[in-house]
Write an enzyme that holds these catalytic residues in place. Structure first.
Site, PDB file in Angstrom:
ATOM      1  N   HIS A  14     -15.344  24.033 -23.666  1.00 31.85           N
ATOM      2  CA  HIS A  14     -16.458  23.168 -23.275  1.00 31.85           C
ATOM      3  C   HIS A  14     -17.805  23.799 -23.649  1.00 31.85           C
ATOM      4  O   HIS A  14     -18.681  23.140 -24.220  1.00 31.85           O
ATOM      5  CB  HIS A  14     -16.412  22.893 -21.773  1.00 31.85           C
ATOM      6  CG  HIS A  14     -15.327  21.963 -21.380  1.00 31.85           C
ATOM      7  ND1 HIS A  14     -15.066  21.621 -20.067  1.00 31.85           N
ATOM      8  CD2 HIS A  14     -14.404  21.297 -22.118  1.00 31.85           C
ATOM      9  CE1 HIS A  14     -14.052  20.773 -20.017  1.00 31.85           C
ATOM     10  NE2 HIS A  14     -13.629  20.573 -21.246  1.00 31.85           N
TER      11      HIS A  14
ATOM     12  N   SER B  64     -12.145  17.474 -25.536  1.00 27.82           N
ATOM     13  CA  SER B  64     -13.214  17.886 -24.622  1.00 27.82           C
ATOM     14  C   SER B  64     -14.330  18.624 -25.345  1.00 27.82           C
ATOM     15  O   SER B  64     -15.509  18.437 -25.045  1.00 27.82           O
ATOM     16  CB  SER B  64     -12.645  18.773 -23.511  1.00 27.82           C
ATOM     17  OG  SER B  64     -11.630  18.104 -22.811  1.00 27.82           O
TER      18      SER B  64
END
Length: 533
Positions: free
Chosen positions: A508, A453
């Site tokens: 993230h 991610s």
């Protein structure tokens, strides 16, 4: 978050975005997409209330049927139309007519059937089909009228009708009428009008977000301009870039047109080539060749005004397409992206064979990130953890993002810079997660972190840097609009992360920042090298 919840979130987000885009679109076909979006959102809400455990699966299936399938079918139908394969295009249009009956696809099927019939030489039947729709005061009615003139290669009548019966706004909102208008101007010798209108359409298009189909439409518009202005080299370039799109006979027709417009020794040979081509061409192309051989083309050297010459020079010296358009036009194969996806998939298979991708012991043995263990010296886990995933849904979402975003970034940066950015974003986000976890939650116990991610978010940051650079250098409005879309995606992703504690927000956010900074650093170094040359 399980797969059902993830699907529900994706369906609602994409349907809301589609509804917002459709509501702003001036096209008549936007109504059907609005109805579909509202229906999907309503069903998602009802199923979430009554059967929440199945809401994502039900709404996701409906979304795939009414959104994904029509989008794929629409693109395929348009590509077949660009390649003048009207029979096959009508077959795809029939599928769209069943799924979107309010968007005019029922009538669109008949229009495509009329063109296919004309290709077979049955012009009487083709006109009978078109006559049913020519009186309609709609997009379909205007397209049917224009098709009737174009089938007969009656360019003077088509131009007169477009000028006096169709408003400029209606022409601008219909690619088919735009192309008919531009071609009619070229066929009747108004080269100055052709270039002025083409420039106007291109500037209008640069202010909006273009789809891949729009890019093909712009290329065809430029093809007309270069061919009627006798620029054989430019025509050859466009045809080579879309060699799989245009049929061989159509390619030969436009190359011969450019040679005839240029004059000189090649003009006579081009004329003879068209004479031979006419014998084996389909009905529509035969009519076009007959017009070309009977009506002399305008001589660009004699009729082009200084302003028109300036337009041609402008196109030659400045690439007006946006950053995204230029990247899409590249034919480079993204081997690095494919390889990264393959490595992730292989390691996921290894996880499954050793005991399961959701087995913490298996993930730990293969290199999952554990902040305390990393800080104790096992720094290699910063890298290995970026290639491991917890469950098939986790892998699927990250690989989908890597495929969609990675190809764009790899083509823009090149293989080595792309790989460096991917690794910096992935390992850097893992390092940020390690440091903040130990600092903010030193007594939280053993925590495993895995996934690509951070690297995928780094690609979003890189795309933002690429678009920002494109906007600052070229001032192309489409780059600015796409940059705004990226910022919207980042905002929605942030809300999604904060609403779901299972998602690593730090991973993230840090990946996004590292991707933007790394890509900007690459551009800064490139700028220094260019100045030193």
């Amino acid at each position: 978050m399980n797969l059902n919840q993830l699907l529900l979130w994706m369906v609602c987000l994409s349907s809301a975005a589609l509804l917002a885009r459709s509501s702003r679109s001036p096209q008549e076909t936007a109504r059907g997409w609005s109805i579909v979006s509202i229906a999907i959102l309503a069903i998602a809400g009802l199923t979430f209330y009554w059967v929440p455990a199945w809401a994502g699966w039900i709404s996701g299936s409906l979304w795939a049927l009414l959104v994904i399938v029509p989008i794929v079918g629409l693109r395929r139908s348009n590509r077949l139309c660009f390649g003048e394969r009207y029979d096959r295009a009508s077959q795809w249009a029939k599928v769209l007519a069943w799924l979107h009956p309010t968007d005019g696809w029922v009538e669109r099927v008949e229009l495509l059937r009329a063109k296919a019939t004309a290709q077979r030489g049955d012009f009487a039947t083709a006109h009978q089909i078109l006559e049913r729709y020519r009186t309609l005061p709609t997009r379909i009615g205007r397209s049917a009228t224009a098709a009737g003139y174009a089938i007969e290669a009656n360019w003077n009548a088509l131009l007169d009708w477009l000028r006096h019966s169709v408003s400029p706004k209606a022409r601008a909102n219909n690619w088919e009428l735009t192309h008919d208008y531009l071609r009619a101007l070229g066929e009747t010798g108004d080269l100055n009008g052709l270039l002025e209108e083409a420039m106007r359409f291109e500037l209008k298009a640069s202010r909006s977000q273009l789809t891949p189909d729009d890019l093909f439409q712009l290329d065809r518009m430029r093809l007309y301009c270069w061919a009627f202005c006798g620029r054989v080299d430019r025509v050859q370039t466009i045809l080579n870039s879309a060699s799989k799109l245009y049929p061989p006979q159509t390619r030969a027709f436009w190359l011969a047109t450019a040679c005839m417009a240029a004059g000189g020794e090649d003009a006579a040979a081009a004329t003879q080539q068209l004479v031979g081509l006419k014998e084996r061409a389909n009905g529509l192309l035969q009519r076009a060749i007959a017009w070309r051989l009977s009506v002399p083309l305008a001589a660009p050297q004699q009729v082009l005004q200084p302003s028109s010459q300036g337009i041609l020079e402008y196109w030659e010296t400045r690439q007006e397409s946006s950053t995204t358009d230029r990247i899409r036009a590249s034919q480079r194969i993204p081997w690095a992206t494919y390889s990264a996806i393959a490595v992730n998939a292989i390691l996921f298979a290894v996880e499954t064979l050793l005991g399961g991708s959701q087995n913490n012991q298996v993930l730990y043995r293969l290199g999952a990130l554990v902040p305390e263990v990393v800080w104790a010296g096992e720094w290699w886990r910063l890298l290995s953890a970026t290639f491991l995933h917890f469950g098939i849904a986790h892998l699927g979402m990250n690989m989908l993002g890597l495929y969609i975003l990675g190809i764009y970034v790899e083509v823009a940066l090149g293989v080595w810079r792309y790989l460096a950015l991917y690794l910096v974003s992935g390992t850097g986000s893992m390092l940020a997660t390690t440091i903040l976890s130990l600092w903010l939650e030193p007594d939280a116990g053993v925590r495993l972190v895995v996934g690509a991610s951070g690297a995928v978010m780094g690609l979003i940051g890189a795309i933002a840097a690429i678009l920002l650079r494109g906007w600052r250098q070229k001032k192309v409005r489409a780059d600015r609009d796409r940059l705004r879309a990226i910022l919207l995606i980042v905002g929605l992703q942030t809300i999604f992360d904060l609403m779901n504690p299972q998602i690593c927000f730090v991973c993230h956010a840090s990946g996004l920042i590292l991707g933007f900074v790394t890509c900007s650093f690459f551009f800064w170094v490139e700028g220094i090298r260019n100045r030193d040359r």
